[in-house]
Design an enzyme around this catalytic site. Structure first.
Site, short mmCIF file in Angstrom:
data_model
loop_
_atom_site.label_atom_id
_atom_site.label_comp_id
_atom_site.label_asym_id
_atom_site.label_seq_id
_atom_site.Cartn_x
_atom_site.Cartn_y
_atom_site.Cartn_z
N ILE A 1 44.49 -20.67 21.77
CA ILE A 1 45.87 -20.15 21.69
C ILE A 1 45.96 -18.74 21.10
O ILE A 1 47.01 -18.11 21.19
CB ILE A 1 46.77 -21.10 20.85
N GLY A 2 44.90 -18.24 20.50
CA GLY A 2 45.02 -16.89 19.94
C GLY A 2 43.75 -16.41 19.29
O GLY A 2 42.79 -17.15 19.10
N GLY B 1 42.41 -13.39 16.25
CA GLY B 1 42.67 -12.34 15.26
C GLY B 1 41.46 -11.44 15.12
O GLY B 1 40.59 -11.40 16.00
N GLY B 2 41.39 -10.74 14.00
CA GLY B 2 40.29 -9.80 13.81
C GLY B 2 38.94 -10.46 13.65
O GLY B 2 37.93 -9.95 14.12
N ALA C 1 38.59 -14.25 13.76
CA ALA C 1 38.58 -15.67 14.12
C ALA C 1 39.41 -15.94 15.36
O ALA C 1 40.30 -15.17 15.73
CB ALA C 1 39.10 -16.50 12.95
N VAL D 1 41.79 -19.05 17.22
CA VAL D 1 42.62 -20.20 16.84
C VAL D 1 42.80 -21.10 18.04
O VAL D 1 43.08 -20.63 19.16
CB VAL D 1 43.99 -19.73 16.30
N LYS E 1 41.09 -22.96 13.12
CA LYS E 1 40.67 -21.57 13.11
C LYS E 1 39.17 -21.49 12.87
O LYS E 1 38.66 -22.05 11.89
CB LYS E 1 41.42 -20.81 12.01
N ASP F 1 50.11 -7.51 6.39
CA ASP F 1 50.03 -7.46 7.86
C ASP F 1 51.19 -8.23 8.49
O ASP F 1 50.99 -9.04 9.39
CB ASP F 1 48.69 -8.02 8.34
#
Length: 469
Positions: free
Chosen positions: A214-215, A217-218, A220, A222, A237, A323
């Site tokens: 589903i997503g 990040g910098g 990791a 998810v 995660k 952030d």
């Protein structure tokens, strides 16, 4: 020869813009324009005087004298080009960087060879020449100290140009938003392919099933997954890499997140190191980034108030997020906003006050102190207030207050451009004008000093509007 060399060096490098600072520091820029022009005139006088004395006194010229004259001619040309560049607000960066080096070399040659040669310089030439060379070396250094933020933006512009060249030669990847990492493969459908096990570690299949990516990040990825023990849907995660540096960053985030128990913060269930590092947390179905903006003011009010309360809770525990952006605000079924992704978070007073981050923020929501910490200080709780203010502005108007093209232009706007009030874009936004403009003040001292103060004003403004309606 020297003049052509100076022109070629000027054309071979990028230009540094002074347009943004000219409005506020025009007199200082005028000073440097005049100084460079004055140095060119002074050195031209000294150059003519010295060469005339060489000829009339019948002194033969060696390599040192010829080299010195060439360097002087170059410095004269460079000074004129730099003066013209300051006047046009486009400084040739190559000349700016090389100018003091050449001036120092010429000054050393003057002291070692010219001053002690057979040529009688005379009192004026003997004073003007070394003084002009010394000032020529010092002026760019002084400018660099006075306009350190501007110099930093020039470096960012070069980085941005190189980055554009690099990415343009490596495929046409589509990015879903300005702040998402560019994806060169379809990660959203990766779990249904043979590469699925490389994304969601096979060893975790014993704990979870019905896994969906589903997503990202910098550090990791998810996943949405169901626990096999009770079929409850959770978010899992997992670090992208399992090297030591990524592991430290991952565990730092978990240390910050662990213990934050608030309705407006995504709940943290558990963290595990074995069999591999991963964290299990509350699954929230959508992000604020997925919603169409601008939102109705009533929705904006509830969302900003909820995020602010979550930040107030974290700040009371000496934790700052750093952030805040739509991708890091999740919205649950009853429209409650929840803050997620504490990867850039920091515990105040944890001994990392001097930490540095090269790209440690999302530029579209970055505060001035994240871009120019030497000028505005290190990020604090007021950084979260600023970022929330940018988000607030965006939800009310449908656009962010700053929208420069590229890293350098965007940074320049954040540091120097005065944003228009939300009501100048959306008339109904007037109720929040004063609050938002105070939240996004460039100087942290001019913002709200605590989220609680901002919450009080937000509630008062909304209740006043409701009473008038």
């Amino acid at each position: 020869i020297a003049g052509i060399t100076a022109v070629l060096i000027g054309l071979s490098f990028d230009y540094g813009s002074l347009a943004a600072v000219r409005m506020k520091r025009g007199l200082e820029l005028l000073f440097f324009e005049l100084v460079y022009a004055g140095l060119a005139v002074a050195l031209l006088y000294a150059f003519i005087s010295y060469t005339s004395r060489l000829i009339y006194q019948g002194v033969s010229s060696g390599y040192a004298e010829v080299g010195f004259l060439l360097l002087t001619a170059y410095i004269i040309s460079s000074s004129l080009l730099l003066s013209f560049g300051h006047l046009r607000s486009k400084v040739p960066v190559g000349l700016f960087r090389i100018h003091p080096i050449i001036s120092i070399i010429a000054l050393v040659i003057f002291i070692l060879f010219i001053y002690n040669s057979d040529v009688v310089l005379g009192p004026i030439t003997g004073l003007v020449y070394p003084a002009s060379l010394l000032l020529s070396a010092a002026v760019p250094v002084v400018f660099g100290r006075m306009f350190a933020d501007t110099i930093a933006l020039w470096k960012l512009r070069v980085f941005d140009t190189n980055l554009t060249k690099y990415t343009s030669g490596h495929g046409n990847a589509d990015s879903k938003s300005d702040d998402e990492t560019v994806l060169f493969i379809d990660e959203n459908n990766i779990m249904s392919t043979s590469l699925g096990s490389t994304y969601f570690p096979e060893v975790l299949n014993e704990r979870y099933h019905n896994v969906e990516f589903i997503g990202k990040g910098g550090i990791a990825r998810v996943f949405k997954a169901q626990r096999r023990t009770d079929d409850i849907t959770v978010a899992v995660k997992v670090p992208i890499n399992f090297d030591e540096a990524t592991g430290r960053m991952f565990m730092k985030e978990m240390k910050i997140w662990d213990g934050l128990d608030h309705p407006n913060i995504v709940r943290f269930y558990s963290v595990n190191i074995l069999p591999i590092p991963f964290v299990e947390m509350e699954y929230v179905p959508r992000a604020l980034a997925d919603m169409d903006i601008p939102l109705p003011l009533s929705d904006v009010y509830e969302i900003i108030l909820g995020i602010a309360r979550g930040l107030s809770y974290a700040h009371a525990r000496q934790i700052i997020h750093r952030d805040i952006k739509p991708q890091n605000i999740l919205i649950d079924g009853d429209n409650t906003p929840k803050i997620t992704d504490w990867g850039l978070g920091k515990i105040v007073g944890d001994g990392s006050g001097n930490e540095t981050t090269t790209i440690g923020f999302s530029l579209n929501y970055a505060s001035p102190e994240q871009i120019a910490p030497k000028k505005y200080g290190m990020p604090t709780m007021r950084t979260d207030i600023y970022q929330l203010g940018i988000l607030f502005y965006e939800l009310v108007t449908g656009t962010r207050p700053f929208s420069g093209d590229g890293v350098a232009d965007m940074s320049e706007e954040i540091l120097y451009k005065e944003p228009v009030k939300p009501s100048e874009r959306v008339a109904d936004g007037a109720v929040f004008d004063d609050i938002i403009m105070k939240m996004i003040a460039k100087n942290p001292d001019d913002r709200y000093q605590s989220v609680d103060d901002m919450i009080d004003d937000l509630i008062s403004a909304w209740e006043s509007r409701s009473d008038s309606d």
